[in-house]
Motif scaffolding. Structure first.
Motif, short mmCIF file in Angstrom:
data_model
loop_
_atom_site.label_atom_id
_atom_site.label_comp_id
_atom_site.label_asym_id
_atom_site.label_seq_id
_atom_site.Cartn_x
_atom_site.Cartn_y
_atom_site.Cartn_z
N ALA A 311 0.85 -1.19 0.00
CA ALA A 311 0.00 0.00 0.00
C ALA A 311 0.89 1.24 0.00
O ALA A 311 1.88 1.31 0.74
N TYR A 312 0.53 2.23 -0.83
CA TYR A 312 1.32 3.45 -0.97
C TYR A 312 0.60 4.61 -0.31
O TYR A 312 -0.41 5.10 -0.83
N PRO A 313 1.08 5.07 0.86
CA PRO A 313 0.42 6.17 1.57
C PRO A 313 0.30 7.43 0.71
O PRO A 313 1.24 7.79 -0.01
N ASP A 314 -0.88 8.06 0.79
CA ASP A 314 -1.16 9.33 0.11
C ASP A 314 -1.17 9.22 -1.41
O ASP A 314 -1.15 10.25 -2.10
N HIS A 315 -1.22 8.01 -1.96
CA HIS A 315 -1.29 7.84 -3.41
C HIS A 315 -2.73 7.59 -3.84
O HIS A 315 -3.48 6.89 -3.16
N LEU A 322 -0.21 12.54 -3.33
CA LEU A 322 -0.93 13.77 -3.01
C LEU A 322 -0.26 14.51 -1.85
O LEU A 322 0.32 13.89 -0.95
N THR A 323 -0.37 15.82 -1.88
CA THR A 323 0.04 16.64 -0.74
C THR A 323 -1.19 17.39 -0.24
O THR A 323 -2.12 17.69 -1.01
N TYR A 324 -1.20 17.70 1.06
CA TYR A 324 -2.39 18.25 1.71
C TYR A 324 -2.02 19.50 2.49
O TYR A 324 -0.87 19.65 2.96
N GLY A 328 -6.42 19.33 5.53
CA GLY A 328 -6.60 18.02 4.91
C GLY A 328 -7.06 18.07 3.46
O GLY A 328 -7.39 17.03 2.89
N LYS A 329 -7.05 19.25 2.85
CA LYS A 329 -7.44 19.36 1.45
C LYS A 329 -6.23 19.15 0.55
O LYS A 329 -5.11 19.57 0.88
N VAL A 330 -6.45 18.50 -0.59
CA VAL A 330 -5.37 18.22 -1.52
C VAL A 330 -4.89 19.53 -2.15
O VAL A 330 -5.69 20.31 -2.68
N THR A 331 -3.59 19.75 -2.08
CA THR A 331 -3.01 20.97 -2.65
C THR A 331 -2.12 20.69 -3.86
O THR A 331 -1.73 21.61 -4.57
N GLY A 332 -1.79 19.44 -4.09
CA GLY A 332 -0.93 19.11 -5.23
C GLY A 332 -0.77 17.61 -5.37
O GLY A 332 -1.15 16.83 -4.49
#
Length: 351
Positions: A311-315, A322-324, A328-332
């Motif tokens: 499992a790939y965290p934040d993918h 993803l970056t937040y 907690g909102k996705v910024t990139g």
């Protein structure tokens, strides 16, 4: 546009001879076969591509067959810069392993074989409001799980009879919709030696959508009440699908038969029945795919050790990391799919 129409018509250029034998031609760096598909629809056939330069199918190599995701995506696209043909959805890292394997992809039924890149721009850009012209009746009628499983088994039967195929190593991989196709095919075909299933929901397609909608009420994207209404609407939609589960008519998008077939809920049983090496991969931001989290528990309960889960965290679903922000909102997001591909090829090397 005129050129696009000409290319789209190439869907009919690969035909079966009157004797029922296969045909073969070269498109770019691929040998393209069309073979009979008996037992499906009258006059049906399967077109598939093998990554192999002209004259290369004399060397014996293992097989790596990849089943792609959903949508009526053509097998080949033409690069606007180089004018070269490329397999639209083949994992790019497969080309790094041309010396080690034959990579294979199967064309979607009723879909143009070769298109310009702009065709894909239109297809992907209209997902919320699908264009009927991009969802041909043949595609809609054939777009269900058991058809794709039978397709894959027929291709494997043909390929594994060829002198260039090393039958000792037959890798079956699939992503998204292909996750389900690969799992059920491996369950039904004893000649598959390795299984890689990526970005799919263990519970099924609609079940994964429900899981995703419920999670929005937890993350704050919806209120809990909004999430509940969305879940109930999906439950009602499922009940309607079940009342007419074989219906293949749709103005655009997936008909009932497609959704019903990919929402069967049997993937766990299929996987537990296998003794071959299995690699399951997914991103943790792909909420529907997190149902795979329970697989290690089920395999351990039965004393089975043939499962690898990564499992790939934040993918997300397509392996963008993803970056937040602090809320907690996705910024990139940054595409990390090549690293994921390298990981499962390393897994193959070890197995």
């Amino acid at each position: 546009m005129k050129q696009l129409v000409v290319i789209a018509l190439m869907v009919s250029t690969l035909s079966i001879s009157a004797s029922g034998q296969y045909s073969q031609r070269q498109i770019g760096d691929c040998a393209v076969f069309t073979i009979p598909f008996p037992g499906s629809f009258p006059g049906d056939s399967i077109t598939f591509a093998v990554v192999a330069s002209k004259g290369e199918l004399t060397k014996r190599k293992p097989v790596f067959l990849f089943r792609q995701g959903s949508l009526p995506i053509p097998l080949f696209t033409i690069s606007p810069k180089t004018r070269r043909h490329a397999l639209t959805e083949l994992p790019r890292t497969c080309y790094d392993h041309e010396a080690d394997q034959y990579s294979i992809m199967i064309a979607k039924p009723g879909v143009p074989l070769i298109v310009e890149d702009t065709y894909l721009d239109t297809l992907f850009g209209s997902r919320d409001k699908p264009l009927p012209t991009m969802y041909p009746a043949t595609y809609l009628a054939h777009n269900y799980l058991d058809y794709y499983v039978a397709q894959t088994n027929t291709v494997l039967t043909f390929v594994l009879k060829q002198p260039w195929a090393d039958t000792r190593r037959v890798v079956l991989a699939g992503g998204s919709e292909g996750y389900h196709v690969a799992i059920k095919t491996a369950y039904s075909n004893k000649r598959v030696t390795h299984l890689i299933a990526s970005s799919g929901g263990l519970e099924g397609r609609l079940q994964s959508i429900i899981r995703t909608e419920r999670a929005k009420g937890i993350t704050g994207e919806y209120t809990q009440a909004e999430a509940q209404r969305s879940v109930e609407a999906l439950q009602q939609e499922w009940a309607a699908i079940c009342r007419d589960s074989l219906n293949v008519t749709a103005v655009a998008g997936d008909p009932n038969r497609t959704t019903y077939s990919f929402s069967h809920g049997l993937n766990k049983d299929y996987l537990l029945a296998l003794s071959i090496p299995i690699c399951i991969i997914y991103g943790t931001a792909d909420v529907g795919s997190t149902s795979n989290d329970i697989l290690p528990l089920e395999f351990a309960r039965r004393g089975k050790t043939n499962l690898t889960v990564k499992a790939y965290p934040d993918h997300d679903h397509t392996y963008h990391k993803l970056t937040y922000d602090t809320a907690g909102k996705v910024t990139g997001k940054v595409y990390n799919g090549i690293a994921v591909e390298h990981d499962y090829f390393e897994w193959l090397r070890q197995h």
